[in-house]
Write an enzyme that holds these catalytic residues in place. Structure first.
Site, short mmCIF file in Angstrom:
data_model
loop_
_atom_site.label_atom_id
_atom_site.label_comp_id
_atom_site.label_asym_id
_atom_site.label_seq_id
_atom_site.Cartn_x
_atom_site.Cartn_y
_atom_site.Cartn_z
N LYS A 278 15.12 28.66 -9.89
CA LYS A 278 15.77 27.75 -8.94
C LYS A 278 16.92 27.03 -9.62
CE LYS A 278 11.76 26.62 -6.07
NZ LYS A 278 12.32 27.24 -4.85
N ARG A 352 3.46 33.14 -1.04
CA ARG A 352 2.82 34.21 -0.26
C ARG A 352 2.02 35.14 -1.17
NH1 ARG A 352 8.64 35.99 1.87
NH2 ARG A 352 9.00 33.78 1.37
N1 BES Z 1 8.17 26.26 -2.75
C1 BES Z 1 9.28 26.99 -2.27
C2 BES Z 1 9.70 26.54 -0.86
C3 BES Z 1 10.35 25.20 -0.77
C4 BES Z 1 11.64 25.01 -1.22
C5 BES Z 1 9.69 24.15 -0.18
C6 BES Z 1 12.24 23.77 -1.10
C7 BES Z 1 10.29 22.92 -0.05
C8 BES Z 1 11.57 22.72 -0.53
C9 BES Z 1 8.97 28.47 -2.21
O1 BES Z 1 8.14 28.94 -3.21
C10 BES Z 1 10.27 29.18 -2.34
O2 BES Z 1 10.87 29.06 -3.36
N2 BES Z 1 10.68 29.90 -1.31
C11 BES Z 1 11.91 30.58 -1.33
C12 BES Z 1 11.72 31.93 -0.67
C13 BES Z 1 12.90 32.83 -0.80
C14 BES Z 1 13.07 33.24 -2.26
C15 BES Z 1 12.67 34.03 0.07
C16 BES Z 1 12.92 29.73 -0.55
O3 BES Z 1 12.55 29.14 0.45
O4 BES Z 1 14.05 29.65 -1.00
MN MN Z 2 9.22 29.46 -4.94
#
Ligand code: BES
Ligand code: MN
Ligand code: ZN
Length: 494
Positions: A278, A352
């Site tokens: 991230k 997931r």
């Molecule tokens: N934990 C995150 C989702 C999230 C991000 C929740 C920001 C709250 C605030 C999750 O694990 C994630 O990183 N999801 C990705 C999925 C994508 C790579 C398809 C996302 O939402 O960017």
């Molecule tokens: Mn994630």
């Protein structure tokens, strides 16, 4: 906070004098609205003098606060003027949120509130006062575990609702238990990733099991997950030095023949994104990526406290998502417990991956229904913001029960689709499915991914990415959707 109720009217004089903070509703004519007679002259005078000296707005509802001297013991008054004694549900909630904050801020520990003449449209007085009780506990919540100079803990307060004959004791007991469940959820969510590890969550679950009647905890370690074939779950923890834990909390409040409800929580104690790392902005908030798990804890605690006559299994998929020499790489293919192979195109879509194996594991309990709760996608925040959690379900009855519970509590949900056209976005050239579905409808494709692992069991998925915590100056876990899930479970008893 302790809650009680009484049929007495509020008096300042005589042997039944009530002191502390007194809360009254006032009508447009500036009279006390109460079904409890007789009214106390001293009190009526005091109320009049407050109203003469303080300007109460002419809106739907406004508050006046004052401290009175000249009584035997100090008394403060909170006057709530409503346009009528019959409030809409929204008006009642706005009032309850504001009054509960005033009560939390007040130094008085003895609070009496005359709610004898209040009516809430489309809501029973029991549901309304349960809501008020939950809000009062929430308003008193502080998280200062990591402050070296702690503000003195607020003295335990007593709130007595003066209401006449209404049978509100169960509502108050439920509100208190739900409030305490929410506080646990917020504590766990607010703890930082270096303290709140999968091992810490396992210890918390063991402690909760030891403290609660009819609740037993089992921790499934990585070796056991390996034997069960949880290649998807384990691929997420591969880069971390912290061992993953699959936490099982088993509450037995009904006979063995009653099929349990299963609650599943995403417990990523920190989500760096892994190799698909991230960006740094706000990455600290990824300590909240275990708020689904924290919700499961809060519900288990409240259910055990109330000793509800149900069977409930809480499963927490706890792991840390880190880069590292052993970390899963984009393109890696893993085999889930169901046998389905998954191409991990993005290691940041890890929720997931732990949940799908936990959903397969849940089948061993022959659940009557399963609900998973997860801070699953940023896309969910884009779609719904912070007002509603996203609801996905393969079962109409379950979906409408949850939506209804969201309406009752104000802890709202919005239903989203699970159409096969979306599932198609998860096609992989190399494995049975990919773990991401492209840039469009990210919250929906994540839910469709999970749906591939639930079989015919009635199932709901709650994406709480936008509702589980607040950002900015009030950064912190909210405890959502504990209140909604508790209401859903209570509704199943009727
Ligand atoms: N934990 C995150 C989702 C999230 C991000 C929740 C920001 C709250 C605030 C999750 O694990 C994630 O990183 N999801 C990705 C999925 C994508 C790579 C398809 C996302 O939402 O960017
Ligand atoms: Mn994630
Ligand atoms: Zn995550």
């Amino acid at each position: 906070m302790n809650f009680s109720h009484s049929g007495d009217s509020l008096h300042l004089k005589g042997d039944k004098a009530t002191f502390g903070t007194l809360v009254f509703f006032i009508n447009k004519e500036d009279e006390i609205v109460s079904a409890l007679t007789p009214k106390d002259r001293t009190l009526t005078k005091a109320v009049n003098s407050v109203l003469e000296n303080q300007h109460l707005g002419k809106g739907n509802f406004s508050l006046a606060k004052s401290s009175l001297v000249g009584t035997a013991e100090p008394v403060s008054l909170i006057l709530i003027r409503c346009k009528s004694a019959s409030l809409t549900r929204d008006e009642f909630r706005t009032m309850a949120n504001s009054v509960s904050k005033s009560l939390a801020a007040s130094s008085q520990t003895n609070i009496h509130m005359d709610v004898s003449a209040i009516e809430v449209q489309d809501q029973s007085i029991e549901d309304a006062l349960q809501y008020f009780t939950v809000q009062t506990v929430k308003a008193g919540y502080r998280f200062q575990e990591f402050k070296s100079k702690k503000k003195a803990a607020a003295k335990a307060k007593k709130l007595s609702f003066h209401i006449g004959e209404a049978k509100i004791a169960p509502a108050l007991k439920q509100g208190k238990a739900i409030g305490e469940g929410i506080s646990l959820t917020r504590d766990l969510g607010n703890r930082p990733g270096n303290h709140c590890t999968p091992t810490h969550l396992a210890e918390e679950a063991i402690e909760l099991g030891e403290k609660s009647k009819n609740l037993s905890t089992t921790i499934h370690e990585e070796a056991e997950m390996q034997e069960l074939g949880m290649g998807s779950f384990l691929s997420v923890t591969a880069g971390s030095d912290q061992p993953a834990k699959l936490i099982e909390m088993n509450y037995q409040g009904a006979g063995d023949d009653s099929a349990p409800f299963v609650l599943i929580g995403k417990g990523i104690t920190f989500d760096t994104g892994g190799i698909s790392m991230k960006p740094p902005g706000s990455m600290d908030e990824m300590k909240f990526d275990m708020c689904g798990a924290a919700t499961v804890f809060g519900v288990m605690k409240a259910v055990a406290k109330l000793q509800l006559p149900i069977n409930l299994v809480g499963l927490v998929a706890a792991a840390e998502n880190m880069p590292g020499g052993d970390a899963t790489k984009p393109g890696d293919i893993v085999t889930s417990m169901s046998g389905k192979t998954i191409e991990v195109l993005n290691t940041d879509a890890e929720g997931r991956l732990v949940l799908c194996d936990t959903l397969s594991f849940a089948q061993r309990f022959n659940p009557s229904l399963m609900i998973d709760v997860a801070t699953l996608t940023g896309a969910c925040i884009v779609a719904l913001g912070s007002h509603a959690s996203a609801l996905y379900s393969n079962d109409e009855e379950l979906a409408s029960g949850l939506l209804q519970a969201g309406q009752t509590t104000g802890d709202r949900l919005w239903r989203m689709p699970l159409w096969k056209e979306y599932t198609k976005q998860l096609d992989s050239n190399f494995a049975d499915l990919a773990n991401i579905g492209g840039p469009k409808a990210g919250s929906v494709t994540a839910a469709c991914f999970l749906q591939e692992f639930v079989g015919k069991t009635p199932w709901a998925h709650l994406d709480i990415a936008g509702t589980a915590w607040l950002q900015g100056a009030r950064k912190g876990a909210t405890g959502r959707p504990v209140e909604m899930i508790m209401q859903f479970l209570l509704d199943q008893l009727d």
